[in-house]
Design an enzyme around this catalytic site. Structure first.
Site, PDB file in Angstrom:
ATOM      1  N   ARG A 132      -7.459   9.282   1.113  1.00  0.00           N
ATOM      2  CA  ARG A 132      -6.512   8.508   0.302  1.00  0.00           C
ATOM      3  C   ARG A 132      -6.325   7.093   0.847  1.00  0.00           C
ATOM      4  NH1 ARG A 132      -1.290  11.768   0.351  1.00  0.00           N
ATOM      5  NH2 ARG A 132      -2.013  12.085   2.473  1.00  0.00           N
ATOM      6  N   ASN A 158      -3.032  13.978  -2.840  1.00  0.00           N
ATOM      7  CA  ASN A 158      -3.545  15.308  -2.528  1.00  0.00           C
ATOM      8  C   ASN A 158      -3.016  16.279  -3.568  1.00  0.00           C
ATOM      9  OD1 ASN A 158      -4.883  14.564  -0.187  1.00  0.00           O
ATOM     10  ND2 ASN A 158      -3.190  15.099   1.157  1.00  0.00           N
TER      11      ASN A 158
END
Length: 88
Positions: free
Chosen positions: A18, A36
């Protein structure tokens, strides 16, 4: 301008996926978010210039070092006009 929703499956959590995507998106002027998912995947939305968004989608197919990409789902969506890029 285009928008893509990407879901990346494999070993993609806990490998700075990320954060790496956020840095690349911000430097390319792409808006959206990345998060996530409870199933272990990473999901992202990218909005911006076609080339910049496609480079981010390509990055999702490779991932950062330490990631193992099993498969990537890419969906074309209508622009929402997002501003900025955030990690959720």
């Amino acid at each position: 301008m285009i928008r893509r929703r990407v879901v990346v499956h494999g070993h993609v959590q806990g490998v700075f996926f990320r954060e790496t995507a956020r840095r690349r998106a911000q430097s390319a002027g792409v808006s959206g978010w990345i998060a996530n998912r409870p199933d272990g995947a990473v999901e992202a939305v990218f909005e911006g210039e076609r080339d910049a968004v496609e480079r981010l989608v390509d990055f999702c197919r490779e991932g950062p070092r330490g990631a193992r990409i099993d498969w990537v789902d890419v969906v074309v969506e209508e622009l929402e006009g997002l501003s900025g890029f955030v990690v959720r």
